[in-house]
Design a protein around this motif. Structure first.
Motif, short mmCIF file in Angstrom:
data_model
loop_
_atom_site.label_atom_id
_atom_site.label_comp_id
_atom_site.label_asym_id
_atom_site.label_seq_id
_atom_site.Cartn_x
_atom_site.Cartn_y
_atom_site.Cartn_z
N THR A 44 -18.67 18.30 27.50
CA THR A 44 -18.87 18.16 28.95
C THR A 44 -17.60 17.65 29.62
O THR A 44 -17.19 18.14 30.68
N ASP A 97 -22.57 4.73 31.35
CA ASP A 97 -23.84 4.25 31.86
C ASP A 97 -24.20 3.05 30.97
O ASP A 97 -24.60 3.23 29.82
N ILE A 118 -24.61 22.08 22.41
CA ILE A 118 -23.96 22.45 21.16
C ILE A 118 -25.01 22.16 20.08
O ILE A 118 -25.59 21.08 20.02
#
Ligand code: MSP
Length: 678
Positions: A54, A79, A324
């Motif tokens: 990503t 995060d 993936i």
């Protein structure tokens, strides 16, 4: 005489200067700024190939827009809040803040190794982020978009996600409700919560999707979103009373902000929402959010609704990629099938891995990861098609006394040479549109088709003979191939930046960002000179065939890559292993550790290693009384550590079951306490 040099390359992350305001319509935003984001990653595990993928897509997109001359802001980060992180910190014997601080460099180091030129690395524990979240929620409270009520339903703790009633019905198995994304058992909970009025936005969202059919790439994902929204939106739980590691809920510090109100806000807090109106005015709305399909709903339903409620513009586009896959399952830490980006970089080189992922893993669908494919990509495309063409051209020119080539106009070239360059210009239009849509794999395939054509013309003219018979045509051919190499390399810069910079240097050029290189170099042919340097080594080495080695030892090709996951860097050797002393221990007492719902306090008879107190994070998986009398395996030479004031003097070994539970590793034939493991 020296070749014309372009100006010195700009650094990958130019300092963002607020030189325009598109909102004043002074400059059309399309031709000036580009703001691209990745999801922010959970910090409970180090980054794997899926996260790398990503982030690579965002880096490619950022660099592509830099090539087009845009002012780019590329955001990625972590995060860091929530129950899962707090639990991971507790098992590591650290405070949550110390734990997240220790994890951030693991991501930053890999990103730096792979050359990701982000503008900002946001962490949700950053002060500016906390302020932005607080301001946003205060605004939503003021606008009556949030209210207090009671939440009751199924909750998946590992995914920190509430399961909607429809999903709960569908995933019920043997009386248990399993999490639809990780398949682990969920818990029914009921607690006070603040709610965001998501249900108010159903019609507005549907209207928005209808007006913006290209908002999500690929388009089928938008259809999924539309049918989800049409099935009815429920208000969204926006706070948690039971989780203390989070941002205090404005006006009610007994709650913390729940994951999506916190995490999604990173896209605006990073560019100064509520704090730096100038920066925010330049870059919001984001031009592209890049995300995996697992978090589509959060980005395509919740996030736009929150933005609508706050009176902010919506992101201009979202690129939603597939997974993936390894062994037919999504690559994920919890499934234990992850590939470590550092191992791949050690084996093949970072730019080779970047190329493979961009070329071989289509952004639009799920794809199997295979070492043999990676090796084939490096061998066929990079070493042969690109690298070999460069070295053959330079070597042949230099061997025939040509170190410098003066610029030529298209009209001066032999017709086949001119046709090659014209077809490059035609290819450019497809390339541009594919890159803009995030279809990088198709765009790259087009460039390699052009390189094959350049190889073919090279072969056809047999320049090694031509050098002796027609020196003018020889120079035209060499110039044409170098021009094709320069153009293709420039377009490949987003994918393999440092190799492209090396290539350009070897022919007397540099990449100069800050103007539209795409049109300038490829569409309107420049009469550029080339100065050829000696190549000290090939641009790309042929790859070592690790996939074959893996087969010879009868292991699946990727297993040995995945092997490196357990530790930080390298495989260990036997001398490291014998440093770890393990022995059989018999549990003679077991009780809950006061103050923790995860840890059991065990008293263990370890024979010659003594009677020891062991704290083990298995409280959720065993009833203490069932453990008494059981033998298990313990590491006996770990430094003792304290948890909640109690000392742990050994560590119990556990395996993770397919439901994500922990089970003690138990000796099969009843070895006696103190028996060593060898
Ligand atoms: N923290 C949330 C995202 C909040 S964004 C406001 C989260 N984090 S995550 O660590 O689980 O990362 C999810 C993202 O990592 C996916 O959306 C995807 O981009 C990437 N991937 C994780 N595993 C992947 C694969 N196996 N394949 C491709 N991408 C993968 O969700």
């Amino acid at each position: 005489m020296s070749a014309e040099k372009c100006c010195v390359s700009e650094s990958v992350t130019p300092k963002i200067k607020p030189i325009f305001k598109y909102k004043d319509n002074v400059v059309d935003f399309e031709s000036s700024k580009f703001y691209v984001t990745t999801p922010i990653y959970y910090v409970n595990a180090k980054p794997h190939l899926g996260h790398l993928y990503t982030t690579l897509l965002a880096d490619i997109s950022a660099r592509w827009n830099k090539l087009k001359g845009k002012q780019v802001y590329f955001l990625t980060g972590l995060d860091e809040h929530g129950q899962k992180v707090a639990a991971a910190a507790e098992s590591a014997g650290m405070t949550p803040q110390a734990f997240v601080d220790s994890m951030a460099p693991k991501f930053k180091d890999v990103w730096a190794r792979y050359g990701f030129g982000y503008s900002k690395f946001i962490r949700t524990s950053d002060q500016e982020h906390k302020i932005a979240v607080t301001r946003l929620i205060e605004l939503l409270l003021k606008n009556d978009q949030i209210y207090k009520s009671e939440y009751s339903g199924f909750y998946c703790q590992p995914c920190e996600t509430f399961i909607n009633p429809q999903e709960a019905k569908e995933s019920e198995k043997d009386g248990k409700v399993l999490c639809p994304s990780c398949q682990r058992e969920t818990k029914q909970i009921s607690e006070e919560s603040y709610f965001f009025r998501l249900s108010n936005y159903q019609d507005k969202l549907l209207e928005f999707y209808a007006q913006n059919p290209n908002w999500i790439e690929p388009k089928e994902r938008l259809n999924e979103v539309i049918s989800f929204v049409k099935s009815g939106l429920k208000d969204l739980s926006f706070s948690r009373k039971s989780v203390s590691w989070g941002i205090p809920f404005p006006g009610d510090p007994t709650h913390t902000v729940y994951v999506w109100g916190d995490a999604l806000t990173n896209y605006i807090s990073a560019i100064g929402y509520g704090q730096d109106p100038e920066l925010f005015g330049i870059f919001w709305p984001a031009d592209l959010h890049i995300l995996g399909k697992d978090i589509l709903r959060f980005h395509a339903v919740y996030w736009p609704a929150i933005l609508m409620a706050a009176g902010l513009e919506l992101p201009r586009r979202e690129l939603v990629h597939g997974y993936i896959i390894m062994d037919n399952k999504k690559m994920s830490k919890s499934l234990g099938n992850v590939v470590d980006p550092n191992s791949l970089a050690d084996w093949y080189g970072t730019e080779q891995v970047r190329y493979y992922l961009a070329r071989n893993i289509p952004t639009t669908q799920d794809s199997q990861f295979a070492l043999s494919d990676l090796e084939e990509c490096v061998r066929a495309d990079l070493a042969n098609n690109l690298g070999n063409l460069l070295s053959r051209t330079i070597t042949l020119a230099k061997n025939n006394g040509v170190d410098f080539l003066e610029g030529m106009a298209l009209s001066e070239l032999n017709s086949e040479c001119a046709d090659l360059l014209k077809s490059l210009s035609v290819e450019l239009e497809d390339f541009r549109s594919n890159m803009d849509q995030g279809l990088f794999h198709i765009a790259i395939a087009g460039i390699f088709k052009q390189l094959s054509a350049a190889n073919a013309i090279f072969q056809k003219f047999q320049p090694w003979t031509l050098a002796k018979t027609d020196s003018e045509l020889f120079r035209q051919l060499i110039w044409t191939v170098l021009y094709a190499l320069k153009s293709c390399a420039t377009l490949l810069w987003p994918v393999i930046p440092s190799k492209v910079e090396d290539l350009l240097k070897s022919i007397g050029h540099e990449l100069c960002l800050g103007k539209n290189l795409v049109d300038q170099n490829i569409k309107f042919f420049e009469k550029v000179n080339f100065e050829l340097l000696d190549l000290s080594e090939p641009l790309f080495q042929r790859p070592v065939e690790h996939s074959k080695k893996a087969q010879e030892t009868e292991k699946p090709a990727t297993e040995s890559v995945a092997l490196n996951q357990g530790n930080d860097e390298q495989l260990i050797d036997i001398s490291d292993l014998i440093k770890v002393k393990m022995a059989v221990g018999k549990i003679i007492e077991a009780a809950a550790l006061v103050g923790s719902d995860k840890i059991l306090k065990l008293k263990v008879d370890l024979g010659g290693f003594g009677l020891r107190q062991v704290l083990s994070g298995i409280a959720k998986h065993y009833n203490p009384t069932d453990l008494i009398g059981k033998s298990a395996i313990f590491v006996v030479n770990l430094k003792p550590r304290k948890i909640l004031g109690q000392e742990s003097q050994a560590m119990a070994l556990c395996a993770v079951t397919k439901n994500g539970e922990l089970e003690l590793v138990i000796p099969e034939k009843g070895s006696i306490p103190g028996a060593q493991i060898s």
